[in-house]
Scaffold this motif. Structure first.
Motif, PDB file in Angstrom:
ATOM      1  N   SER A 168      56.105  42.780  44.030  1.00 33.61           N
ATOM      2  CA  SER A 168      55.268  43.156  45.065  1.00 33.61           C
ATOM      3  C   SER A 168      53.942  42.543  45.401  1.00 33.61           C
ATOM      4  CB  SER A 168      55.615  44.167  45.923  1.00 33.61           C
ATOM      5  OG  SER A 168      57.226  44.619  46.737  1.00 33.61           O
ATOM      6  N   GLY A 169      53.413  43.436  44.204  1.00 33.84           N
ATOM      7  CA  GLY A 169      52.958  42.597  44.074  1.00 33.84           C
ATOM      8  C   GLY A 169      51.544  41.038  43.903  1.00 33.84           C
ATOM      9  N   LYS A 170      52.845  40.270  42.864  1.00 28.91           N
ATOM     10  CA  LYS A 170      52.755  39.308  43.126  1.00 28.91           C
ATOM     11  C   LYS A 170      52.286  38.407  44.300  1.00 28.91           C
ATOM     12  CE  LYS A 170      55.950  37.362  40.899  1.00 28.91           C
ATOM     13  NZ  LYS A 170      56.796  36.614  39.626  1.00 28.91           N
ATOM     14  N   LYS A 171      54.043  38.696  44.780  1.00 24.18           N
ATOM     15  CA  LYS A 171      53.869  38.177  46.406  1.00 24.18           C
ATOM     16  C   LYS A 171      52.890  38.610  47.069  1.00 24.18           C
ATOM     17  CE  LYS A 171      58.191  36.761  45.791  1.00 24.18           C
ATOM     18  NZ  LYS A 171      58.575  35.310  46.645  1.00 24.18           N
ATOM     19  N   TYR A 172      52.014  39.654  47.438  1.00 28.35           N
ATOM     20  CA  TYR A 172      51.265  40.157  48.750  1.00 28.35           C
ATOM     21  C   TYR A 172      50.363  40.894  47.766  1.00 28.35           C
ATOM     22  CZ  TYR A 172      55.930  38.741  51.572  1.00 28.35           C
ATOM     23  OH  TYR A 172      56.732  37.800  51.448  1.00 28.35           O
ATOM     24  N   PRO A 173      49.510  40.935  46.901  1.00 29.49           N
ATOM     25  CA  PRO A 173      48.847  40.812  46.583  1.00 29.49           C
ATOM     26  C   PRO A 173      48.158  42.848  47.169  1.00 29.49           C
ATOM     27  CG  PRO A 173      47.828  38.715  46.862  1.00 29.49           C
ATOM     28  CD  PRO A 173      49.620  39.173  47.279  1.00 29.49           C
TER      29      PRO A 173
END
Length: 226
Positions: free
Chosen positions: A106-111
């Motif tokens: 999630s953090g990689k795709k939507y930081p």
């Protein structure tokens, strides 16, 4: 000897596990006696094909666990949903590993997005807390109508409606990436306890909340002659 798992971003070929995942989610909810928004195999398949899911299998290719990402409010919020582990592999710490992998994806795709969740499971609440989530009031979550519409298939939807989407059996938790930039988190419902180390506290809180809300709903129904 503990089972060795392969935990990875789900690929198109993993869509073959969709029905098994849906069946396990439904069976788990029935065992716990809690409400849950229903998922279909087609919906699970779509998350896999979009690259928004984490899957765990054994080295022999047996499905072991799953979790996926939902995006709300034009990318301002994301939810890690549908966390499930096959009954056969529970008790091996797999849920935590899947949840952490989904959180990182999630953090990689939507930081910049806030990551949130609604759950009735004490173990999930503990895992979330260890990842940096904080318990929050419902108003701090996405107000996207499509998200809340997904609760209609839950047995507790009447309680959510009666509370005007401000409370329900589920507990809301939120992770805001801005907190990593030394910004103070919003005030939460619990203070003064190390929640990530106290599973019994979560369990007591969930039981208390469930009993209070259900009793209030029963009294309301009696007054209305239901």
């Amino acid at each position: 000897m503990k089972t060795q798992f392969i935990i990875k971003e789900a690929q198109a070929a993993d869509a073959s596990y969709a029905q098994e995942i849906v069946d396990e989610i439904s069976a788990s909810a029935q065992i716990r006696g809690t409400g849950i928004a229903k998922r279909t195999p087609e919906y699970i398949q779509s998350k896999i094909e979009e690259g928004k899911a984490i899957i765990a299998t054994t080295k022999k290719g047996e499905w072991a666990g799953f979790c996926y990402i939902e995006v709300w409010s034009h990318g301002q919020f994301v939810a890690n949903s549908g966390l499930i582990v096959s009954q056969k592999f529970r008790g091996e710490g797999l849920a935590k590993r899947i949840k952490e992998a989904t959180f990182n994806l999630s953090g990689k795709k939507y930081p910049e997005a806030k990551i949130f969740g609604l759950t009735t499971g004490a173990a999930v609440l503990k895992i979330n807390s260890e990842l940096g989530y904080k318990p929050v009031v419902y108003s701090e979550l996405t107000q996207d109508e499509e998200f809340w519409g997904g609760c209609k298939s839950c047995v507790n939807f009447d309680i959510l409606t009666a509370k005007k989407r401000q409370n329900c059996i589920c507990t809301a938790m939120l992770y805001n990436p801005a907190w990593e930039k030394n910004q103070k988190p919003k005030r939460t419902q619990w203070k003064g306890r190390e929640l990530d180390k106290d599973l019994k506290l979560f369990e007591r809180w969930l039981n208390f909340k469930k009993n209070i809300l259900l009793k209030r709903e029963e009294k309301k129904n009696k007054r209305n002659g239901k």
